[in-house]
Design a protein around this motif. Structure first.
Motif, PDB file in Angstrom:
ATOM      1  N   VAL A  32       0.857  -1.162  -0.037  1.00  0.00           N
ATOM      2  CA  VAL A  32       0.015   0.167   0.022  1.00  0.00           C
ATOM      3  C   VAL A  32       0.879   1.302   0.144  1.00  0.00           C
ATOM      4  CG1 VAL A  32      -1.789   1.264   1.342  1.00  0.00           C
ATOM      5  CG2 VAL A  32      -1.845  -1.039   1.140  1.00  0.00           C
ATOM      6  N   ASN A  33       0.586   2.410  -0.706  1.00  0.00           N
ATOM      7  CA  ASN A  33       1.107   3.575  -0.645  1.00  0.00           C
ATOM      8  C   ASN A  33      -0.067   4.663   0.086  1.00  0.00           C
ATOM      9  OD1 ASN A  33      -0.025   4.947  -2.673  1.00  0.00           O
ATOM     10  ND2 ASN A  33       0.907   3.394  -4.180  1.00  0.00           N
ATOM     11  N   GLN A  34       0.436   5.602   0.402  1.00  0.00           N
ATOM     12  CA  GLN A  34      -0.549   6.951   0.930  1.00  0.00           C
ATOM     13  C   GLN A  34       0.190   8.081   0.340  1.00  0.00           C
ATOM     14  OE1 GLN A  34      -1.626   6.840   4.958  1.00  0.00           O
ATOM     15  NE2 GLN A  34      -3.097   8.836   4.471  1.00  0.00           N
ATOM     16  N   LEU A  35      -0.299   8.574  -0.788  1.00  0.00           N
ATOM     17  CA  LEU A  35       0.081   9.658  -1.339  1.00  0.00           C
ATOM     18  C   LEU A  35      -0.777  10.820  -1.377  1.00  0.00           C
ATOM     19  CD1 LEU A  35       1.665   8.080  -4.649  1.00  0.00           C
ATOM     20  CD2 LEU A  35       3.070   8.972  -2.527  1.00  0.00           C
ATOM     21  N   PRO A  36      -0.587  12.199  -1.765  1.00  0.00           N
ATOM     22  CA  PRO A  36      -1.492  13.321  -1.744  1.00  0.00           C
ATOM     23  C   PRO A  36      -2.413  12.906  -2.753  1.00  0.00           C
ATOM     24  CG  PRO A  36       0.944  13.977  -1.747  1.00  0.00           C
ATOM     25  CD  PRO A  36       0.952  12.785  -1.817  1.00  0.00           C
ATOM     26  N   SER A  37      -3.720  13.137  -2.684  1.00  0.00           N
ATOM     27  CA  SER A  37      -4.473  12.684  -3.741  1.00  0.00           C
ATOM     28  C   SER A  37      -4.471  13.455  -4.984  1.00  0.00           C
ATOM     29  CB  SER A  37      -5.858  12.875  -3.221  1.00  0.00           C
ATOM     30  OG  SER A  37      -6.377  13.917  -2.625  1.00  0.00           O
ATOM     31  N   TRP A 110     -10.405   3.580   2.636  1.00  0.00           N
ATOM     32  CA  TRP A 110      -9.072   3.968   1.539  1.00  0.00           C
ATOM     33  C   TRP A 110      -9.076   5.320   1.230  1.00  0.00           C
ATOM     34  CZ3 TRP A 110      -5.537   0.054  -1.272  1.00  0.00           C
ATOM     35  CH2 TRP A 110      -5.349  -1.199  -0.285  1.00  0.00           C
ATOM     36  N   TRP A 112     -10.970   6.576  -1.346  1.00  0.00           N
ATOM     37  CA  TRP A 112     -11.386   6.416  -2.840  1.00  0.00           C
ATOM     38  C   TRP A 112     -12.639   7.519  -2.980  1.00  0.00           C
ATOM     39  CZ3 TRP A 112     -10.262   0.967  -4.430  1.00  0.00           C
ATOM     40  CH2 TRP A 112      -8.766   0.653  -4.276  1.00  0.00           C
ATOM     41  N   LYS A 114     -16.624   8.493  -0.833  1.00  0.00           N
ATOM     42  CA  LYS A 114     -17.677   8.182   0.158  1.00  0.00           C
ATOM     43  C   LYS A 114     -18.952   7.713  -0.694  1.00  0.00           C
ATOM     44  CE  LYS A 114     -20.429   9.982   3.884  1.00  0.00           C
ATOM     45  NZ  LYS A 114     -20.565  11.105   4.785  1.00  0.00           N
ATOM     46  N   ASP A 132     -19.036  12.278  -2.422  1.00  0.00           N
ATOM     47  CA  ASP A 132     -17.739  12.745  -2.067  1.00  0.00           C
ATOM     48  C   ASP A 132     -16.477  12.030  -2.852  1.00  0.00           C
ATOM     49  OD1 ASP A 132     -16.214  15.218  -0.342  1.00  0.00           O
ATOM     50  OD2 ASP A 132     -15.160  13.671  -0.880  1.00  0.00           O
TER      51      ASP A 132
ATOM     52  N   PHE B   6      -2.156  11.897  11.143  1.00  0.00           N
ATOM     53  CA  PHE B   6      -3.034  11.393   9.995  1.00  0.00           C
ATOM     54  C   PHE B   6      -4.399  11.614  10.405  1.00  0.00           C
ATOM     55  CE2 PHE B   6       0.631   8.254   9.712  1.00  0.00           C
ATOM     56  CZ  PHE B   6       0.831   8.387   8.385  1.00  0.00           C
ATOM     57  N   PHE B   8      -8.643  11.323   9.523  1.00  0.00           N
ATOM     58  CA  PHE B   8      -9.770  10.837   8.587  1.00  0.00           C
ATOM     59  C   PHE B   8     -10.961  11.584   9.013  1.00  0.00           C
ATOM     60  CE2 PHE B   8     -13.219   7.640   7.369  1.00  0.00           C
ATOM     61  CZ  PHE B   8     -12.962   7.285   6.208  1.00  0.00           C
ATOM     62  N   ASP B  10     -14.591  12.655   9.270  1.00  0.00           N
ATOM     63  CA  ASP B  10     -15.897  11.774   9.617  1.00  0.00           C
ATOM     64  C   ASP B  10     -17.089  11.979   8.494  1.00  0.00           C
ATOM     65  OD1 ASP B  10     -14.956  10.014  11.203  1.00  0.00           O
ATOM     66  OD2 ASP B  10     -15.631  11.112  12.976  1.00  0.00           O
ATOM     67  N   LYS B  11     -16.977  13.352   8.187  1.00  0.00           N
ATOM     68  CA  LYS B  11     -18.106  13.834   6.960  1.00  0.00           C
ATOM     69  C   LYS B  11     -17.699  13.398   5.729  1.00  0.00           C
ATOM     70  CE  LYS B  11     -20.868  17.684   6.859  1.00  0.00           C
ATOM     71  NZ  LYS B  11     -20.538  19.520   7.335  1.00  0.00           N
ATOM     72  N   THR B  12     -16.506  13.636   5.313  1.00  0.00           N
ATOM     73  CA  THR B  12     -16.017  13.337   3.835  1.00  0.00           C
ATOM     74  C   THR B  12     -15.658  12.173   3.599  1.00  0.00           C
ATOM     75  OG1 THR B  12     -14.212  14.424   3.930  1.00  0.00           O
ATOM     76  CG2 THR B  12     -16.060  15.744   3.322  1.00  0.00           C
ATOM     77  N   TYR B  13     -15.011  11.388   4.604  1.00  0.00           N
ATOM     78  CA  TYR B  13     -14.424  10.125   4.684  1.00  0.00           C
ATOM     79  C   TYR B  13     -13.004  10.252   3.732  1.00  0.00           C
ATOM     80  CZ  TYR B  13     -18.225   7.619   6.507  1.00  0.00           C
ATOM     81  OH  TYR B  13     -19.099   7.307   7.564  1.00  0.00           O
ATOM     82  N   ARG B  14     -12.323  11.243   3.925  1.00  0.00           N
ATOM     83  CA  ARG B  14     -11.013  11.708   3.166  1.00  0.00           C
ATOM     84  C   ARG B  14      -9.927  11.536   4.230  1.00  0.00           C
ATOM     85  NH1 ARG B  14     -11.250  15.705  -2.092  1.00  0.00           N
ATOM     86  NH2 ARG B  14     -13.334  15.306  -2.601  1.00  0.00           N
ATOM     87  N   HIS B  15      -8.869  10.895   3.737  1.00  0.00           N
ATOM     88  CA  HIS B  15      -7.862  10.854   4.542  1.00  0.00           C
ATOM     89  C   HIS B  15      -6.976  12.330   4.546  1.00  0.00           C
ATOM     90  CE1 HIS B  15      -7.937   6.668   5.882  1.00  0.00           C
ATOM     91  NE2 HIS B  15      -8.368   6.501   4.800  1.00  0.00           N
ATOM     92  N   ALA B  16      -6.138  12.558   5.542  1.00  0.00           N
ATOM     93  CA  ALA B  16      -5.270  13.668   5.300  1.00  0.00           C
ATOM     94  C   ALA B  16      -3.712  13.385   6.096  1.00  0.00           C
ATOM     95  CB  ALA B  16      -5.651  14.915   5.782  1.00  0.00           C
ATOM     96  N   MET B  17      -2.818  13.680   5.696  1.00  0.00           N
ATOM     97  CA  MET B  17      -1.693  13.726   6.354  1.00  0.00           C
ATOM     98  C   MET B  17      -1.013  14.873   6.537  1.00  0.00           C
ATOM     99  SD  MET B  17       1.275  11.154   4.512  1.00  0.00           S
ATOM    100  CE  MET B  17       0.653  11.520   3.121  1.00  0.00           C
ATOM    101  N   GLU B  21      -4.623  16.647   1.792  1.00  0.00           N
ATOM    102  CA  GLU B  21      -5.534  15.121   1.514  1.00  0.00           C
ATOM    103  C   GLU B  21      -4.459  14.096   0.898  1.00  0.00           C
ATOM    104  OE1 GLU B  21      -8.869  16.247  -0.619  1.00  0.00           O
ATOM    105  OE2 GLU B  21      -9.664  17.256   1.026  1.00  0.00           O
ATOM    106  N   SER B  22      -4.953  12.917   1.327  1.00  0.00           N
ATOM    107  CA  SER B  22      -4.020  11.865   0.901  1.00  0.00           C
ATOM    108  C   SER B  22      -5.163  10.617   0.714  1.00  0.00           C
ATOM    109  CB  SER B  22      -3.055  11.424   1.828  1.00  0.00           C
ATOM    110  OG  SER B  22      -3.640  11.062   3.308  1.00  0.00           O
ATOM    111  N   VAL B  23      -4.541   9.514  -0.076  1.00  0.00           N
ATOM    112  CA  VAL B  23      -5.474   8.530  -0.451  1.00  0.00           C
ATOM    113  C   VAL B  23      -4.563   7.152  -0.453  1.00  0.00           C
ATOM    114  CG1 VAL B  23      -5.068   9.037  -2.692  1.00  0.00           C
ATOM    115  CG2 VAL B  23      -7.239   7.709  -2.137  1.00  0.00           C
ATOM    116  N   LEU B  24      -5.073   6.042  -0.115  1.00  0.00           N
ATOM    117  CA  LEU B  24      -4.257   4.815  -0.071  1.00  0.00           C
ATOM    118  C   LEU B  24      -4.576   4.229  -1.614  1.00  0.00           C
ATOM    119  CD1 LEU B  24      -5.572   3.458   3.199  1.00  0.00           C
ATOM    120  CD2 LEU B  24      -3.583   4.710   2.859  1.00  0.00           C
TER     121      LEU B  24
END
Lengths: 194, 170
Positions: A32-37, A110, A112, A114, A132, B6, B8, B10-17, B21-24
């Motif tokens: 797995v990687n975690q990068l800026p979207s 992950w 990607w 909601k 979203d 890190f 997450f 709760d509203k948008t379900y997006r991660h941030a570092m 904003e980040s994504v797996l």
């Protein structure tokens, strides 16, 4: 009981995803990687900009295919992982439908999209909506959710096509609505390939 | 030691570092993206991949240096090295100054992911890490984007013990 998306998302989102001593994140049978979207969005947009008009369709298909192949193999890893068995499987009461719902919960966890399944006709059609998703920020014009399209057809194949790894190329996904186009949500329809 | 928050939403379900904003994603997606860039080499796919890596990583580094007042180039290179591992990209050793330097990857998500997916390859594929390295040097020494050229000299994907990237001024 059926798969409760929000419960799964919250349980999985709590798992710490961070590089090990080798700086790698092995999980769900993959690295797995975690990068800026912004990386994924910027890449898709600049590649689309780089090709002439007559090759836009080719590029779009290539971008969808990256997610499709990834979704097929990673999706298989996800639904067979210890994490999935621990968090999702106890809620599965409706067979393939619920496994699919669980896979979408992981998809959401992950970061990607909601998203959730709003309609399933087993092995025939699935409609997914996302309120979203990071691809809605890509900045390009028109529907831009290449990743969601690719992964959605892959997940449906894992549930209803020939058993892994022989089920590829059975379904296709079309994006019918997009937040990036001014719609309230993104909508994705998976159907058999004609 | 890098401080990483890190979150997450709760509203948008997006991660941030650290607020970004980040994504797996996984090695399949990274490998296929790398291959896509190579398949479209005629329109500059590889260059685009490197530049996008540089441009998307740079804001994280700049904001970290500012927020935590990281003063020296050496310390800033260290921030880049640690971020690389936190993101699951591998184990990096980095050295150099404002004229350039060297990056060694003892482990690499891109190279090892490619091998896991397709086996060893006959040429360098770690375009993403070249962009990452260019971002780390430019952020460390307050230079604009494209100030550094990063070029692979050895690679895990072709069977070398480690991936080596030389960084020079553009």
């Amino acid at each position: 009981m059926t798969v409760m998306r929000d419960q799964v998302v919250k349980a999985l989102a709590k798992l710490e995803v961070k590089g090990n001593e080798d700086g790698l994140i092995p999980a769900f049978g993959v690295l797995v990687n975690q990068l800026p979207s912004s990386f994924w969005n910027m890449f898709a947009e600049r590649m689309m900009e780089a090709v002439p008009r007559e090759r836009k369709g080719e590029m779009e298909s290539a971008l969808v295919n990256c997610a499709y192949e990834c979704g097929y193999h990673t999706g298989w890893g996800i639904i067979n992982s210890e994490e999935f068995k621990a968090v999702v499987m106890p809620m599965v009461t409706e067979g393939a439908k619920d496994v699919l719902r669980g896979a979408y919960a992981v998809f959401t966890a992950w970061g990607w999209a909601k998203s959730g399944i709003v309609q399933i006709r087993e092995a025939e059609r699935m409609v997914v909506r996302a309120v979203d998703y990071y691809e809605m920020d890509s900045g390009g014009s028109g529907n831009r959710a290449y990743m969601i399209r690719g992964v959605s057809s892959a997940f449906f194949e894992l549930a209803y096509a020939d058993a892994y790894p022989d089920g590829m190329d059975t379904y296709t996904c079309t994006q019918t609505l997009g937040v990036e186009c001014g719609d309230k949500f993104g909508e994705f329809v998976v159907e058999p390939k004609s | 030691m890098l401080k990483v928050d890190f979150t997450f939403d709760d509203k948008t379900y997006r991660h941030a570092m650290n607020g970004h904003e980040s994504v797996l994603h996984c090695h399949h997606y990274m490998s296929l993206t790398t291959k896509l860039a190579e398949d479209f080499a005629d329109v500059g796919g590889v260059r685009i991949l490197r530049e996008v890596a540089e441009d998307s990583i740079r804001p994280l580094l700049d904001s970290y240096h500012q927020t935590h007042r990281v003063p020296t180039g050496d310390e800033r290179l260290e921030v880049g090295r640690e971020y690389y591992s936190v993101m699951g990209l591998g184990e990096m050793e980095i050295s150099g100054d404002e004229t350039g330097g060297q990056v060694k990857l003892h482990h690499s998500h891109v190279d090892e992911g490619w091998i896991k997916k397709w086996g060893k390859h006959d040429r360098f594929v770690n375009h993403f890490s070249c962009g990452f390295a260019a971002a780390v040097f430019a952020a460390a020494f307050d230079r604009p984007a494209r100030s550094y050229l990063a070029k692979e000299k050895a690679s895990i994907v072709i069977g070398d013990e480690m991936t080596v990237i030389a960084v020079t001024q553009a």
